[in-house]
Write a protein that holds these residues in place. Structure first.
Motif, PDB file in Angstrom:
ATOM      1  N   VAL A  89     -12.351   2.987   5.649  1.00 40.38           N
ATOM      2  CA  VAL A  89     -12.008   2.952   4.237  1.00 40.38           C
ATOM      3  C   VAL A  89     -12.358   1.576   3.687  1.00 40.38           C
ATOM      4  CG1 VAL A  89     -10.145   3.163   2.554  1.00 40.38           C
ATOM      5  CG2 VAL A  89     -10.157   4.613   4.592  1.00 40.38           C
ATOM      6  N   THR A  90     -12.929   1.538   2.498  1.00 40.15           N
ATOM      7  CA  THR A  90     -13.207   0.260   1.853  1.00 40.15           C
ATOM      8  C   THR A  90     -11.992  -0.127   1.011  1.00 40.15           C
ATOM      9  OG1 THR A  90     -14.262   1.347  -0.040  1.00 40.15           O
ATOM     10  CG2 THR A  90     -15.668   0.818   1.849  1.00 40.15           C
ATOM     11  N   ALA A  91     -12.189  -0.912  -0.029  1.00 39.10           N
ATOM     12  CA  ALA A  91     -11.069  -1.318  -0.878  1.00 39.10           C
ATOM     13  C   ALA A  91     -10.472  -0.126  -1.603  1.00 39.10           C
ATOM     14  CB  ALA A  91     -11.540  -2.366  -1.880  1.00 39.10           C
ATOM     15  N   LEU A  92      -9.153  -0.092  -1.683  1.00 35.96           N
ATOM     16  CA  LEU A  92      -8.443   1.010  -2.327  1.00 35.96           C
ATOM     17  C   LEU A  92      -7.858   0.637  -3.682  1.00 35.96           C
ATOM     18  CD1 LEU A  92      -6.397   2.558   0.628  1.00 35.96           C
ATOM     19  CD2 LEU A  92      -8.223   3.667  -0.649  1.00 35.96           C
ATOM     20  N   ARG A  93      -7.614  -0.632  -3.898  1.00 36.40           N
ATOM     21  CA  ARG A  93      -6.838  -1.052  -5.068  1.00 36.40           C
ATOM     22  C   ARG A  93      -7.612  -2.023  -5.955  1.00 36.40           C
ATOM     23  NH1 ARG A  93      -1.284   0.054  -4.490  1.00 36.40           N
ATOM     24  NH2 ARG A  93      -0.751   0.929  -2.453  1.00 36.40           N
ATOM     25  N   LYS A 143     -17.420  -7.711   0.053  1.00 39.06           N
ATOM     26  CA  LYS A 143     -16.587  -8.466   0.985  1.00 39.06           C
ATOM     27  C   LYS A 143     -16.461  -9.912   0.527  1.00 39.06           C
ATOM     28  CE  LYS A 143     -17.245  -5.668   5.143  1.00 39.06           C
ATOM     29  NZ  LYS A 143     -17.655  -5.662   6.571  1.00 39.06           N
ATOM     30  N   ASP A 144     -15.231 -10.435   0.652  1.00 38.01           N
ATOM     31  CA  ASP A 144     -15.000 -11.828   0.276  1.00 38.01           C
ATOM     32  C   ASP A 144     -15.317 -12.749   1.442  1.00 38.01           C
ATOM     33  OD1 ASP A 144     -12.868 -11.587   2.043  1.00 38.01           O
ATOM     34  OD2 ASP A 144     -11.329 -11.536   0.473  1.00 38.01           O
ATOM     35  N   ALA A 148     -13.140  -9.353   3.937  1.00 33.08           N
ATOM     36  CA  ALA A 148     -12.258  -8.265   3.520  1.00 33.08           C
ATOM     37  C   ALA A 148     -12.831  -7.617   2.260  1.00 33.08           C
ATOM     38  CB  ALA A 148     -10.859  -8.786   3.242  1.00 33.08           C
ATOM     39  N   PHE A 149     -12.714  -6.298   2.153  1.00 37.08           N
ATOM     40  CA  PHE A 149     -13.210  -5.596   0.978  1.00 37.08           C
ATOM     41  C   PHE A 149     -12.355  -5.928  -0.239  1.00 37.08           C
ATOM     42  CE2 PHE A 149     -14.985  -2.524   4.154  1.00 37.08           C
ATOM     43  CZ  PHE A 149     -16.314  -2.613   3.756  1.00 37.08           C
ATOM     44  N   VAL A 150     -12.994  -6.262  -1.344  1.00 35.85           N
ATOM     45  CA  VAL A 150     -12.307  -6.514  -2.610  1.00 35.85           C
ATOM     46  C   VAL A 150     -13.012  -5.721  -3.707  1.00 35.85           C
ATOM     47  CG1 VAL A 150     -11.424  -8.779  -1.970  1.00 35.85           C
ATOM     48  CG2 VAL A 150     -13.685  -8.585  -3.012  1.00 35.85           C
ATOM     49  N   MET A 151     -12.257  -5.353  -4.728  1.00 33.40           N
ATOM     50  CA  MET A 151     -12.785  -4.511  -5.791  1.00 33.40           C
ATOM     51  C   MET A 151     -12.752  -5.244  -7.124  1.00 33.40           C
ATOM     52  SD  MET A 151     -11.457  -0.704  -6.956  1.00 33.40           S
ATOM     53  CE  MET A 151     -11.453  -0.186  -5.242  1.00 33.40           C
TER      54      MET A 151
END
Length: 303
Positions: A89-93, A143-144, A148-151
C-alpha cells in the motif's frame, strides 16, 4: 486514418476497468469480479494475472521495475502489485484524512504516482466510518527523504477528475474532468511548474449537452509515441455516441471516429511495437485495434 476494433476477450460477468501493456501481454481489470486478467495477443489466450484484488479500476505497468500501479477504488487506496506476487500500500492519507476513490493512475520518470481521486457511490471495505475529503482532485504520491510515501494535492479546480496523462516531456498534465452529473466535461492541459505544482489549465475540448442530457466525456487516455493524446469517451445515452479522439500535444483535435461498442472505459497501447490500441468496453469486453497506429498530422482547425 480510421480505427477498426475487434473483440479480443469477453464478455465477462461485469464491467471492465483499467488496461495496460506489461511487455508481453495486455493486463485488464474486472471491476466487479475483482480480478486482473491478461490477454496474450500472440495466441489470443486469456489467463489470470491477479485474483482477489478488490475493485481495481485504473492500472499502469512500470517496465523498469515490473511493478503494476493500481487504483483500488473500493479500498480507497493506490497499491503496488509487485513481481513476486505480493502487494504493498502506498500513502493513504492527505493531511491526516483518508482520500476518496481513485479511478486512474500513472507514474513518471521520478517514480512519482499520480492519480485521480473523485467521489464514488462504491462502498469501501469495512465499516463506512471514514468521511470523504472536501474536494475531488488529482493527487500525487512520492517518497520523502526517509523513503516514506507522502501524498500531495495537485489540482484545486476539479470536481470529478476521471483520467489523467503526462506529456512526453512530463511538462504537461492532461486531465479528463467531469461526469454527466457535472456541468463541465472537459479535457484540460495543466502546465507542470518547476516546484511540482501545476499552473492554470488550457481547455482542449468541451463536451456539450442536449435534450438527452450531458454528453459523457473522456474516461480513458493514453499517449502515442509521437506525443498525440488518444482518448475514449461518450455513450449512446446522450450526444453523438461512443468515440475515440486524437489530440495533438498542443490541443488540436486531429481525428475522431465512432466506436462499435458503448461506454468505453480505459485505453492503452500494446503489442510488440506498441502500435496497437486496446480498449475496455462497457459491454464487458476487451477490444483490440485491427490496424496499427501510424500517427497524425495537425489539423487546420482548433478544438
Amino acid at each position: 486514418m480510421t480505427f477498426d476494433f475487434k473483440k479480443a476477450a469477453g464478455p465477462f460477468k461485469g464491467a471492465l476497468g483499467g488496461v495496460t501493456w506489461d511487455g508481453e501481454c495486455v493486463l485488464f481489470s474486472l471491476l466487479d469480479e475483482m480480478e486482473i486478467k491478461k490477454y496474450n495477443p500472440t495466441d489470443r489466450s486469456v489467463s489470470d494475472f491477479r485474483l482477489y484484488t478488490g475493485r481495481i479500476n485504473g492500472i499502469a505497468h512500470d517496465p523498469s521495475s515490473k511493478i503494476v500501479y493500481a487504483a483500488q477504488e473500493s479500498g480507497r487506496r493506490v497499491i503496488q502489485l509487485l513481481p513476486d506476487g505480493s502487494a504493498t500500500v502506498t500513502a493513504l492519507r492527505y493531511q491526516g484524512a483518508i482520500h476518496n476513490h481513485p479511478t486512474d493512475v500513472i507514474f513518471d520518470s521520478h517514480a512519482r504516482i499520480w492519480f485521480t481521486d473523485p467521489y464514488s457511490t462504491i462502498l469501501a471495505f469495512g465499516p463506512q466510518i471514514f468521511p470523504l475529503l472536501s474536494h475531488a482532485s488529482v493527487m500525487r504520491i512520492e517518497k520523502d527523504e526517509r523513503h516514506a510515501f507522502v501524498m500531495s494535492r495537485v489540482t484545486f479546480d476539479t470536481h470529478a477528475p476521471r483520467a489523467l496523462l503526462l506529456s512526453k516531456d512530463e511538462k504537461t498534465l492532461y486531465v479528463a474532468e467531469g461526469t454527466t452529473e457535472q456541468p463541465q466535461r472537459e479535457l484540460r492541459a495543466y502546465p507542470i511548474l518547476d516546484d511540482g505544482r501545476v499552473g492554470r489549465p488550457k481547455v482542449f475540448y468541451t463536451f456539450g449537452s442536449d435534450d438527452s442530457g450531458h454528453h459523457r466525456g473522456i474516461e480513458g487516455m493514453c499517449l502515442a509515441q509521437d506525443g498525440h493524446i488518444i482518448a475514449v469517451g461518450g455513450s449512446h445515452q446522450s450526444g453523438p455516441g461512443p468515440a475515440i479522439f486524437v489530440f495533438s500535444p498542443d490541443g488540436y483535435l486531429v481525428h475522431s471516429s465512432p466506436l462499435p461498442f458503448d461506454m468505453p472505459s480505459r485505453i492503452s497501447f500494446g503489442g510488440k511495437n506498441l502500435d496497437r490500441l486496446y480498449i475496455t468496453g462497457g459491454d464487458s469486453c476487451l477490444y483490440e485495434s485491427a490496424s496499427t497506429y501510424r500517427g497524425f498530422q495537425r489539423a487546420s482547425h482548433h478544438a
